[in-house]
Write a protein that holds these residues in place. Sequence first.
Motif, short mmCIF file in Angstrom:
data_model
loop_
_atom_site.label_atom_id
_atom_site.label_comp_id
_atom_site.label_asym_id
_atom_site.label_seq_id
_atom_site.Cartn_x
_atom_site.Cartn_y
_atom_site.Cartn_z
N ASN A 1 57.10 43.03 -11.00
CA ASN A 1 55.85 42.93 -11.75
C ASN A 1 55.96 41.77 -12.74
OD1 ASN A 1 57.37 43.88 -13.95
ND2 ASN A 1 56.65 45.99 -13.69
N ASN A 2 54.94 41.60 -13.58
CA ASN A 2 54.94 40.46 -14.51
C ASN A 2 55.95 40.60 -15.64
OD1 ASN A 2 53.68 42.42 -16.01
ND2 ASN A 2 51.75 41.30 -16.28
N GLY B 1 49.01 40.16 -7.54
CA GLY B 1 49.28 41.06 -8.65
C GLY B 1 50.76 41.30 -8.89
N LEU B 2 51.55 41.00 -7.88
CA LEU B 2 53.00 41.14 -7.97
C LEU B 2 53.65 39.83 -7.52
CD1 LEU B 2 53.36 44.67 -6.34
CD2 LEU B 2 53.42 44.14 -8.79
N MET B 3 54.90 39.66 -7.90
CA MET B 3 55.63 38.45 -7.50
C MET B 3 56.74 38.81 -6.52
SD MET B 3 56.09 36.33 -11.08
CE MET B 3 57.48 35.51 -10.36
N VAL B 4 57.06 37.85 -5.66
CA VAL B 4 58.21 38.00 -4.76
C VAL B 4 59.23 36.96 -5.18
CG1 VAL B 4 59.02 37.85 -2.37
CG2 VAL B 4 56.75 38.80 -2.86
N ARG B 5 60.49 37.39 -5.27
CA ARG B 5 61.54 36.43 -5.56
C ARG B 5 62.77 36.73 -4.70
NH1 ARG B 5 63.59 38.02 -11.70
NH2 ARG B 5 64.50 40.05 -11.16
N GLU B 6 63.47 35.67 -4.36
CA GLU B 6 64.70 35.80 -3.60
C GLU B 6 65.85 35.92 -4.59
OE1 GLU B 6 66.96 33.66 0.15
OE2 GLU B 6 65.53 32.50 -1.04
N LYS B 7 66.71 36.89 -4.37
CA LYS B 7 67.82 37.14 -5.29
C LYS B 7 68.85 36.01 -5.21
CE LYS B 7 67.36 42.14 -4.75
NZ LYS B 7 68.03 43.35 -4.23
N PRO B 8 69.58 35.77 -6.30
CA PRO B 8 70.61 34.72 -6.31
C PRO B 8 71.73 35.03 -5.32
CG PRO B 8 70.13 35.46 -8.54
CD PRO B 8 69.45 36.41 -7.61
N GLY B 9 72.41 33.98 -4.94
CA GLY B 9 73.58 34.14 -4.07
C GLY B 9 73.73 32.95 -3.14
N PRO B 10 74.81 32.91 -2.38
CA PRO B 10 75.08 31.76 -1.53
C PRO B 10 74.06 31.55 -0.41
CG PRO B 10 76.70 33.50 -1.17
CD PRO B 10 75.87 33.91 -2.35
N ASN C 1 61.50 32.07 -7.11
CA ASN C 1 60.20 32.71 -7.30
C ASN C 1 59.25 32.13 -6.26
OD1 ASN C 1 60.97 34.26 -9.64
ND2 ASN C 1 61.03 32.32 -10.72
N VAL C 2 58.92 32.92 -5.27
CA VAL C 2 58.15 32.44 -4.12
C VAL C 2 56.70 32.20 -4.52
CG1 VAL C 2 57.52 32.87 -1.72
CG2 VAL C 2 59.68 33.78 -2.63
N PRO C 3 56.17 30.98 -4.33
CA PRO C 3 54.76 30.73 -4.65
C PRO C 3 53.84 31.64 -3.84
CG PRO C 3 55.94 28.67 -4.32
CD PRO C 3 56.87 29.77 -3.89
N GLY D 1 59.10 41.35 -14.78
CA GLY D 1 60.36 41.14 -14.08
C GLY D 1 61.03 42.40 -13.59
N GLN D 2 60.29 43.50 -13.60
CA GLN D 2 60.85 44.78 -13.15
C GLN D 2 60.57 45.00 -11.67
OE1 GLN D 2 58.54 47.04 -15.94
NE2 GLN D 2 60.21 47.18 -17.43
N PRO D 3 61.56 45.49 -10.91
CA PRO D 3 61.34 45.74 -9.48
C PRO D 3 60.23 46.76 -9.23
CG PRO D 3 63.68 45.81 -10.03
CD PRO D 3 62.93 45.75 -11.33
N VAL D 4 59.48 46.54 -8.16
CA VAL D 4 58.39 47.43 -7.76
C VAL D 4 58.67 47.89 -6.33
CG1 VAL D 4 55.89 47.65 -7.41
CG2 VAL D 4 56.77 46.15 -9.22
N PRO D 5 59.33 49.04 -6.17
CA PRO D 5 59.68 49.47 -4.82
C PRO D 5 58.49 49.93 -3.98
CG PRO D 5 60.38 51.10 -6.45
CD PRO D 5 59.85 49.93 -7.21
N GLY D 6 57.43 50.43 -4.60
CA GLY D 6 56.29 50.96 -3.85
C GLY D 6 55.13 50.00 -3.74
#
Length: 197
Positions: free
Chosen positions: A53-54, A71-80, A23-25, A56-61
């Motif tokens: 969004n708050n 107002g929205l969060m950016v997170r990096e998806k799991p993986g190697p 979860n990117v600050p 945890g649902q993706p916001v494509p637009g």
Amino acid sequence: IGEHQTPVFARMMRYMVFRPYWNVPISIVRKELIPHIQANHGYLEAKNFEVINNKGQPVPGYTVKQLAQGGLMVREKPGPKNSLGLVKFMFPNQHAVYLHDTPNRSLFQRAERAISHGCVRVDDPFTFAEIVLGKEWPQSRVKKLIGKGERLVRLPELIPIHLTYFTLVVSDNGKLVRYPDIYKHDQRVTAALRNLH
């Protein structure tokens, strides 16, 4: 080096997260990600990030303005390739700092490694996980937790974590070795001690 120093504090390690999201600050979103997004609107998706969004649902637009306002969060998806690697060791704190794996193994070869945003990279996270979780958790069992989704494992016992800096150490042959005081902690401590007189 040292722009985002690791804070000095103590907390209790309570759990671990396997295949974590990052979860990117908001400070990193504003300073580091938004310039890339402005240059290339597909930047986040290409780098395995998603905007949510708050709930945890993706916001494509999403818009850059929404990201900048928080107002929205950016997170990096799991993986190697996730910045946190495959596991993070959590001791909840107000700094959002923790210990974590890294996909960039070459960083451990560097003499100076003050290159994170405050967190601490762990060189051998699966051996560390085995130690932290206890004898019931050999590495073979720990590695089975690296499945498709994020997995949280509570520690059988809380472990005290103390993040601090030491600029003087005694080597194996008894010599005193001094390391650079990149965050100027020694200077502040020396000044405070002088002010006691």
